[in-house]
Design a protein around this motif. Sequence first.
Motif, short mmCIF file in Angstrom:
data_model
loop_
_atom_site.label_atom_id
_atom_site.label_comp_id
_atom_site.label_asym_id
_atom_site.label_seq_id
_atom_site.Cartn_x
_atom_site.Cartn_y
_atom_site.Cartn_z
N GLY A 78 12.48 49.66 29.53
CA GLY A 78 11.58 49.10 30.53
C GLY A 78 11.51 47.58 30.47
O GLY A 78 11.84 46.95 29.46
N LYS A 79 11.04 47.00 31.56
CA LYS A 79 11.01 45.54 31.69
C LYS A 79 10.07 44.90 30.67
O LYS A 79 10.36 43.82 30.14
CB LYS A 79 10.59 45.14 33.10
N GLU A 80 8.94 45.55 30.38
CA GLU A 80 8.01 44.97 29.42
C GLU A 80 8.66 44.83 28.04
O GLU A 80 8.45 43.84 27.34
CB GLU A 80 6.75 45.83 29.33
N ALA A 81 9.43 45.83 27.64
CA ALA A 81 10.13 45.76 26.35
C ALA A 81 11.16 44.64 26.38
O ALA A 81 11.34 43.91 25.39
CB ALA A 81 10.79 47.10 26.03
N ALA A 82 11.86 44.49 27.51
CA ALA A 82 12.87 43.43 27.63
C ALA A 82 12.22 42.05 27.54
O ALA A 82 12.75 41.14 26.88
CB ALA A 82 13.61 43.57 28.96
N LEU A 83 11.07 41.88 28.17
CA LEU A 83 10.37 40.60 28.08
C LEU A 83 9.94 40.31 26.64
O LEU A 83 10.07 39.18 26.15
CB LEU A 83 9.14 40.61 28.99
N SER A 84 9.45 41.33 25.98
CA SER A 84 9.01 41.16 24.59
C SER A 84 10.18 40.77 23.69
O SER A 84 10.06 39.86 22.85
CB SER A 84 8.37 42.46 24.09
N ALA A 85 11.32 41.43 23.86
CA ALA A 85 12.50 41.11 23.05
C ALA A 85 12.96 39.68 23.31
O ALA A 85 13.33 38.95 22.38
CB ALA A 85 13.62 42.09 23.36
N GLY A 86 12.96 39.26 24.56
CA GLY A 86 13.37 37.90 24.88
C GLY A 86 12.44 36.86 24.31
O GLY A 86 12.89 35.83 23.79
N LEU A 87 11.14 37.12 24.37
CA LEU A 87 10.17 36.18 23.81
C LEU A 87 10.34 36.04 22.31
O LEU A 87 10.21 34.94 21.75
CB LEU A 87 8.75 36.62 24.15
N HIS A 88 10.64 37.14 21.62
CA HIS A 88 10.84 37.10 20.18
C HIS A 88 12.11 36.32 19.82
O HIS A 88 12.16 35.65 18.78
CB HIS A 88 10.93 38.51 19.60
N ALA A 89 13.14 36.43 20.66
CA ALA A 89 14.42 35.79 20.34
C ALA A 89 14.44 34.31 20.71
O ALA A 89 15.19 33.53 20.11
CB ALA A 89 15.55 36.51 21.07
N ALA A 90 13.65 33.89 21.68
CA ALA A 90 13.69 32.52 22.17
C ALA A 90 13.32 31.51 21.10
O ALA A 90 12.40 31.73 20.31
CB ALA A 90 12.73 32.38 23.37
N THR A 91 14.04 30.40 21.07
CA THR A 91 13.80 29.35 20.08
C THR A 91 13.40 28.02 20.72
O THR A 91 13.15 27.06 19.99
CB THR A 91 15.05 29.13 19.21
N GLY A 92 13.36 27.95 22.03
CA GLY A 92 13.11 26.68 22.71
C GLY A 92 11.68 26.19 22.60
O GLY A 92 10.75 26.96 22.30
N GLU A 93 11.49 24.89 22.85
CA GLU A 93 10.15 24.30 22.88
C GLU A 93 9.38 24.78 24.11
O GLU A 93 8.16 24.90 24.08
CB GLU A 93 10.23 22.77 22.90
N LEU A 94 10.12 25.04 25.19
CA LEU A 94 9.55 25.62 26.40
C LEU A 94 10.28 26.93 26.68
O LEU A 94 11.48 27.03 26.45
CB LEU A 94 9.68 24.67 27.58
N ILE A 95 9.55 27.90 27.20
CA ILE A 95 10.13 29.22 27.46
C ILE A 95 9.76 29.65 28.87
O ILE A 95 8.60 29.54 29.28
CB ILE A 95 9.62 30.27 26.44
N THR A 96 10.75 30.13 29.60
CA THR A 96 10.51 30.63 30.95
C THR A 96 11.03 32.06 31.09
O THR A 96 11.99 32.45 30.41
CB THR A 96 11.17 29.73 32.02
N VAL A 97 10.39 32.81 31.95
CA VAL A 97 10.81 34.19 32.26
C VAL A 97 11.24 34.21 33.71
O VAL A 97 10.51 33.75 34.60
CB VAL A 97 9.64 35.17 32.05
N MET A 98 12.44 34.72 33.98
CA MET A 98 12.98 34.72 35.34
C MET A 98 13.66 36.04 35.64
O MET A 98 14.17 36.71 34.75
CB MET A 98 13.98 33.57 35.52
N ASP A 99 13.66 36.40 36.93
CA ASP A 99 14.41 37.57 37.38
C ASP A 99 15.84 37.16 37.71
O ASP A 99 16.08 36.10 38.29
CB ASP A 99 13.76 38.20 38.62
N VAL A 100 16.79 38.00 37.35
CA VAL A 100 18.19 37.67 37.54
C VAL A 100 18.62 37.71 38.99
O VAL A 100 19.67 37.19 39.36
CB VAL A 100 19.07 38.63 36.69
N ASP A 101 17.81 38.32 39.86
CA ASP A 101 18.19 38.46 41.27
C ASP A 101 17.93 37.20 42.09
O ASP A 101 18.12 37.18 43.30
CB ASP A 101 17.46 39.65 41.91
N LEU A 102 17.46 36.12 41.43
CA LEU A 102 17.19 34.82 42.07
C LEU A 102 16.04 34.85 43.07
O LEU A 102 15.92 33.96 43.92
CB LEU A 102 18.45 34.27 42.75
#
Length: 313
Positions: A78-102
């Motif tokens: 599910g998308k919520e799990a994907a968002l959580s995984a991405g947030l845990h992996a991100a190392t940037g000073e700023l973090i953004t969440v975006m949909d791939v469909d533009l």
Amino acid sequence: MSTISIIVPCYNEEESINLFHDTVEKVFTNMRENGMNHQPEYWFVNDGSSDNTLQILRDLQQKAPETVHFISFSRNFGKEAALSAGLHAATGELITVMDVDLQDPPELLPKMIKLIENDGYDCVGTIQHDRVGQGKIRAFLSSSFYRVINWVSQVRIEPNARDYRLMTRQMVDSVLALPEYNRFSKGIFAWVGYNTTYIKYESQPRAAGETHWSMAQLLEYSLEGIIDFSDVPLKLATWVGAISFLISIVGLIFVVLRALIVGGSVAGWASLVSIILLLGGIQLFSLGILGNYISKIYLETKHRPKYIIQEQK
């Protein structure tokens, strides 16, 4: 040079990935030409896709190993799990969440960055100004959801807000500190607080492919959000039961007095059955609400991981 982590959940998005990457790269190129020295860090999260999404991510990562990374789940979580995984992996000073469909315009990123770096905001979210291309029923249900959840919840969620937002590292760390298994990101982003502003934009069509969200899935997701951030449904069930009980007492007194004064009672099996069905329906309704909360508790107490990573680069 500061790093901006871009979290991109992907589920059967083979047609959109390269187009998304090329479009965002153009935005960062324009930013550097205008004196904004920021480096993108892509985190694509393959949420158990059944098409060629994973292979495309592998190829893209090999072409740009310094900036492109991906996480691949063992199945669809599910998308919520994907968002959580991405947030845990991100190392940037700023973090953004975006949909791939533009549908989330990357062109807004420069403005969002300036609002955080120059104006002191911790988060810049986005709001769809309209719902072009969305059915009237779907748009009505979406608007109704925000009215309901803002009525029953102590945390206000901005109507028509997207997951697309730019956040500081401090805010993301606060989000990651919330350990719950059942997650509703829009509510979590609002719950942690921080100085947040919103940018409005007109709806954008999908760059490729079709939406994977059915009406039933959206309704289920909405109910999960209400249950996760409010106990009002439980209170509603209590009040409905109490009112039904009082009405039943009044009805019982009426029947007894009628029998004592008039003698006998009026035959009426249909009305009796209707009352029984009404009370039975109220009881099942209340049990259904209670069952939803108990199921959430059950899932939380299992302490299962939100997702399982099969491959990561």
